[in-house]
Structure formats: structure tokens, C-alpha cells
Design a protein around this motif. Structure first.
Motif, PDB file in Angstrom:
ATOM      1  N   LEU A 265       2.762  -4.622   7.735  1.00 19.49           N
ATOM      2  CA  LEU A 265       3.793  -5.573   7.332  1.00 19.49           C
ATOM      3  C   LEU A 265       4.718  -4.961   6.281  1.00 19.49           C
ATOM      4  O   LEU A 265       5.933  -5.195   6.295  1.00 19.49           O
ATOM      5  CB  LEU A 265       3.146  -6.853   6.809  1.00 19.49           C
ATOM      6  N   ALA A 266       4.165  -4.163   5.375  1.00 13.93           N
ATOM      7  CA  ALA A 266       5.006  -3.505   4.370  1.00 13.93           C
ATOM      8  C   ALA A 266       5.985  -2.552   5.042  1.00 13.93           C
ATOM      9  O   ALA A 266       7.149  -2.434   4.621  1.00 13.93           O
ATOM     10  CB  ALA A 266       4.132  -2.752   3.367  1.00 13.93           C
ATOM     11  N   ARG A 267       5.527  -1.878   6.087  1.00  9.15           N
ATOM     12  CA  ARG A 267       6.408  -0.950   6.795  1.00  9.15           C
ATOM     13  C   ARG A 267       7.590  -1.688   7.408  1.00  9.15           C
ATOM     14  O   ARG A 267       8.726  -1.187   7.399  1.00  9.15           O
ATOM     15  CB  ARG A 267       5.607  -0.214   7.870  1.00  9.15           C
ATOM     16  N   GLN A 268       7.351  -2.869   7.931  1.00  7.41           N
ATOM     17  CA  GLN A 268       8.447  -3.660   8.498  1.00  7.41           C
ATOM     18  C   GLN A 268       9.454  -4.071   7.421  1.00  7.41           C
ATOM     19  O   GLN A 268      10.616  -4.327   7.718  1.00  7.41           O
ATOM     20  CB  GLN A 268       7.885  -4.908   9.178  1.00  7.41           C
ATOM     21  N   ALA A 269       8.983  -4.123   6.184  1.00  6.62           N
ATOM     22  CA  ALA A 269       9.855  -4.492   5.073  1.00  6.62           C
ATOM     23  C   ALA A 269      10.504  -3.280   4.421  1.00  6.62           C
ATOM     24  O   ALA A 269      11.154  -3.409   3.376  1.00  6.62           O
ATOM     25  CB  ALA A 269       9.066  -5.276   4.031  1.00  6.62           C
ATOM     26  N   GLU A 271       8.848  -0.240   3.537  1.00  5.35           N
ATOM     27  CA  GLU A 271       8.018   0.565   2.648  1.00  5.35           C
ATOM     28  C   GLU A 271       6.838   1.159   3.405  1.00  5.35           C
ATOM     29  O   GLU A 271       5.926   0.450   3.823  1.00  5.35           O
ATOM     30  CB  GLU A 271       7.504  -0.280   1.476  1.00  5.35           C
ATOM     31  N   ALA A 272       6.862   2.480   3.611  1.00  6.34           N
ATOM     32  CA  ALA A 272       5.757   3.190   4.252  1.00  6.34           C
ATOM     33  C   ALA A 272       4.784   3.625   3.163  1.00  6.34           C
ATOM     34  O   ALA A 272       5.028   4.590   2.438  1.00  6.34           O
ATOM     35  CB  ALA A 272       6.267   4.389   5.028  1.00  6.34           C
ATOM     36  N   VAL A 273       3.710   2.907   3.040  1.00  4.42           N
ATOM     37  CA  VAL A 273       2.767   3.093   1.937  1.00  4.42           C
ATOM     38  C   VAL A 273       1.446   3.645   2.483  1.00  4.42           C
ATOM     39  O   VAL A 273       0.898   3.094   3.436  1.00  4.42           O
ATOM     40  CB  VAL A 273       2.519   1.750   1.215  1.00  4.42           C
ATOM     41  N   PRO A 274       0.922   4.734   1.888  1.00  2.72           N
ATOM     42  CA  PRO A 274      -0.345   5.303   2.369  1.00  2.72           C
ATOM     43  C   PRO A 274      -1.545   4.474   1.892  1.00  2.72           C
ATOM     44  O   PRO A 274      -2.275   4.847   0.971  1.00  2.72           O
ATOM     45  CB  PRO A 274      -0.355   6.708   1.759  1.00  2.72           C
ATOM     46  N   LEU A 275      -1.769   3.373   2.550  1.00  3.47           N
ATOM     47  CA  LEU A 275      -2.848   2.457   2.180  1.00  3.47           C
ATOM     48  C   LEU A 275      -4.085   2.758   3.016  1.00  3.47           C
ATOM     49  O   LEU A 275      -3.986   2.926   4.231  1.00  3.47           O
ATOM     50  CB  LEU A 275      -2.402   1.014   2.417  1.00  3.47           C
ATOM     51  N   ALA A 276      -5.241   2.834   2.361  1.00  3.85           N
ATOM     52  CA  ALA A 276      -6.492   3.092   3.062  1.00  3.85           C
ATOM     53  C   ALA A 276      -7.465   1.944   2.819  1.00  3.85           C
ATOM     54  O   ALA A 276      -7.406   1.265   1.791  1.00  3.85           O
ATOM     55  CB  ALA A 276      -7.119   4.403   2.575  1.00  3.85           C
TER      56      ALA A 276
END
Length: 422
Positions: A265-269, A271-276
Motif C-alpha cells: 500500500l505504501a508503494r501505491q502511495a 514510497e518504496a520502503v524495504p519493509l521485512a
């Protein structure tokens, strides 16, 4: 056409401790708030944590020397840190950032940013506890970090000095007898310890979540079960949530606090975040299984023993897909160690659990506006410190959505810090 709801003031995505704290803070400002959760309240990591408000945990997981220890741990599938081989390709951006964050030059800024957020959380905890009517669930028994021998203690000294530099109070205990005065029943193998007296905790994390949800509803908030799969800006400057059910939810503003499930969902907004998904395991026994006086932390073994809904033995770090099957052998390894370290422990008929902590490689959360959808605030990635940092995150989110400057500089928590490698 799929059904579209009448707009709400704020839609909060995620029913863990971060989402609930944000929703409660916003409802307290007389906002019309809808909280949507894909499963049930506390279904992720929030209900199974150690129950501690860990204000002294200012050190990032990625720190100098960690990469020398990691290969040894990774070779042991049941060790304190493991990565499932199938997950390695997807985890590559996270691991690259973790390596960068572990450099000595990065440590002062990471520690300062973590300490600032923890100080704000300590200040905001009474506020959020009062909003939830949960003061009676709180206690302050302290925390004891235990080391086997002088060499292990000396190796940990830089971490304790970093806490001292940030104004964190602690006491040093040397000798098994000195430790036993504070916590009887430990194996004499533990010869050194650091005791943190300012270490509040909650009697049961799930009871706290239920109190927060009840208080939120009492202020007019709504909690509904929906799996949010899309986010988009609206023509009027708000946010549209698209659900797997086909429902569309319109909101003037929104908060993304979906824990380990936030990245898509963050990517759609924007922000490509390296979340694990940093998966933790625990086993909870009856409260009388051991005479526990304070939380016990075994840093060289990666687990804790705490009073949280009973006597809880848990910890470890397993990096894997949040949807991968649980490996409950990891919980049993921790219990076996606890039996050796606490000889009087009556570890019988325990309840095993696994939860996915939303982990970012530098150990700092993301708390900021989304670049592509300015009406959306991101609030996820708190790792081991979700319960601890929930009051501060709620305060910051309420300020951002209310047009007020936050009480602390939130630049270190911006998603933009990851753009160079994503």
C-alpha cells in the motif's frame, strides 16, 4: 459499480497497537474516524509482545559487529537470527540497507533519532493510557539484562555507555549474589547485569488493545473488517481505499498502520520502503510458573522473560514472508534455554504464538506524509518497539493530520531516506 461510502474524516488502516493509538488520538479530537482491519484487533504482533515500554532500547539492531555474528547465527535455523532461504531474494533490499546501517558512522544519528522518539513516547504514555482508561494495567518493575562472564559484559559496555550519553538511567550489578538480591532463582552462570529501573510494562498487551478499542468506540469511532488492497488520491484531495470485497471507502485523510503488511500500500502511495516481516515467537505460561520480579533480557541469546498475560518467554528474529508457516520449534528452543537459565521455572502447558513485527533495516519507523497522496500519513515499521512507540506515533500523526508541527523533528522517520537504494 462497487459501493462507495459517504466520506469519513479519517480512515485508519490497521488494528494493531499503532493503528489503535492513532485512531483513539484522532477520535479524541472529535474526528469521525473509521478503523479498518483485515483480520481482527491485535491479530499481528501487537497482542503477543513482551508487554514492555522499552524506553532504554535506543540501540539499532544493525550496529557495528553484527555482521560478523550474523553468519554464525544464520547457519543455525533455530538460532536467535535466521533467514528462510526462499525469502532471500525478496529480502535483498532490506539486507543491503541493514549492512549500510550497521556502519559505525551511522550509529550516532540512528541512536539520537530513536532516543528522541522514545522520549516523546515516555511523555505521551500517560496521555494515551488515560484516553484508553488503562492506567490500572500499567506497572513499573524495571528490566534486568543478563550477561555470562566479564568478557560478555565488557563487550556490551559501549551499548550501555550510549544509553548513559542519552540520559538513560541504569545500575550495574556484578556477581551472582548481587543479581539474586534483585531477582532470585537465576542460574549462577549470569555474573553481570545492567538494571534499568524506568521500564514500564502492561499486565497484558491484548487487554490494553481491547481497552483502546472500547475507548475508541466510546468516542464514536467505528471498527470494521476489510482487507484494503488499493490506495488512490481523490479529485478533492482525499484518499480512496479499495477493499478486496469491492467496497470503496472515501476519507478526507488516512493513516497507513498495517504493520508488516504495509509495504504494498505504501508503494501505491509513492514510497518504496524495504519493509521485512521480522517474525517473533513466544510461549506463555501461567503467571505463577516463576517468581519473576522484573523483565529479564538475555541479549546474547535473543530472548526475554516477562509478565505479559502470564509468564511469557519469547523473542528471536526470523526473516521470512509474513504468510510463511510458523516454525514453532523456535519457540521451544527459547523455552529450553529458559529452563536452563531459570532452574525453578515450571514450564508446563504453555500457549505458543508467532507474530510478524514490521521491521525496517535501520530500526527506525516510517512516520511521514506519502509523497503521492499527501492526505495519507504512513505510520509503520516499528519493529520490536511498536507498543513502546505507539504513544509518540499517535501524537505525531494527530499533529500532522491536524495541521500542527510535531513535538519532535520527524525528518529521520521519513520514507525518503530509502529512495537511493529502492
Amino acid at each position: 459499480m462497487p459501493p462507495t461510502d459517504a466520506p469519513v474524516d479519517v480512515a485508519v488502516i490497521g488494528g494493531g497497537v499503532i493503528g489503535l493509538a492513532c485512531a483513539l488520538a484522532l477520535a479524541a479530537e472529535d474526528r469521525r474516524v473509521l478503523l479498518v482491519e483485515r483480520d481482527r484487533i491485535g491479530a499481528g504482533a501487537s497482542s503477543g509482545n513482551a508487554g514492555a515500554f522499552a524506553y532504554a532500547d535506543i540501540l539499532p539492531l544493525a550496529r557495528p559487529g553484527i555482521l560478523w555474528r550474523a553468519p554464525h547465527w544464520l547457519l543455525d535455523p533455530l538460532g536467535p537470527l535466521s533467514v528462510r532461504p526462499r525469502s532471500l531474494p525478496a529480502l535483498a533490499p532490506w539486507l543491503a540497507r541493514f549492512a549500510l546501517a550497521s556502519r559505525r558512522a551511522c550509529q550516532p544519528a540512528l541512536i539520537a533519532a530513536q532516543a528522541a522518539l522514545l522520549r516523546l513516547s515516555a511523555k505521551a504514555l500517560p496521555w494515551i493510557a488515560d484516553l484508553a482508561g488503562a492506567r490500572g494495567l500499567m506497572r513499573n518493575d524495571g528490566q534486568l539484562q543478563l550477561y555470562e562472564g566479564r568478557r560478555a559484559w565488557e563487550a556490551a559496555l559501549p551499548e550501555w555507555e550510549a544509553r548513559r550519553a542519552e540520559g538513560m538511567a541504569f545500575e550495574v550489578l556484578k556477581g551472582a549474589d548481587a543479581i539474586a538480591e534483585l531477582q532470585p532463582g537465576l542460574s549462577p552462570r549470569f555474573t553481570h547485569a545492567g538494571f534499568v529501573p524506568d521500564w514500564p510494562s502492561v499486565s497484558d498487551p491484548m487487554t490494553l488493545l481491547e481497552a483502546m478499542a472500547a475507548a475508541f468506540r466510546g468516542r464514536g469511532g467505528r471498527i470494521e473488517t476489510e482487507d484494503v488492497t488499493t490506495l488512490a488520491p481523490t479529485a478533492s484531495g482525499g484518499v480512496e481505499l479499495g477493499c478486496a470485497s469491492g467496497r470503496r471507502i472515501q476519507a478526507l485523510q488516512a493513516v497507513l498502520a498495517a504493520g508488516a503488511w504495509s509495504a504494498d500500500l505504501a508503494r501505491q502511495a509513492g514510497e518504496a520502503v524495504p519493509l521485512a516481516a521480522e517474525r517473533g515467537y513466544n510461549t506463555t505460561f501461567s503467571a505463577d510458573a516463576f517468581d519473576l520480579r522484573c523483565q529479564l533480557t538475555f541479549p546474547d541469546h535473543g530472548f526475554v522473560v516477562s509478565r505479559a498475560g502470564g509468564l511469557r518467554v519469547g523473542g528471536a528474529v526470523e526473516l521470512a514472508s509474513p504468510d510463511a508457516p510458523a516454525d514453532m520449534r523456535r519457540a521451544r528452543v527459547l523455552v529450553d534455554k529458559a529452563r536452563r537459565f531459570l532452574p525453578a521455572l515450571r514450564a508446563e502447558s504453555g500457549r505458543e504464538w508467532m507474530g510478524c513485527r514490521p521491521s525496517l533495516p535501520d530500526s527506525l519507523p516510517v512516520i511521514c506524509r506519502a509523497s503521492r497522496i499527501p492526505a495519507l500519513v504512513l505510520a509503520f515499521g516499528h519493529g520490536h518497539l511498536g507498543l513502546t512507540q505507539a504513544p509518540a506515533t499517535a501524537r505525531i500523526v494527530a499533529d500532522l493530520l491536524g495541521g500542527r508541527p510535531p513535538e519532535t523533528d520527524i525528518t529521520p522517520y521519513s520514507a525518503s531516506r530509502f529512495r537511493s537504494l529502492t
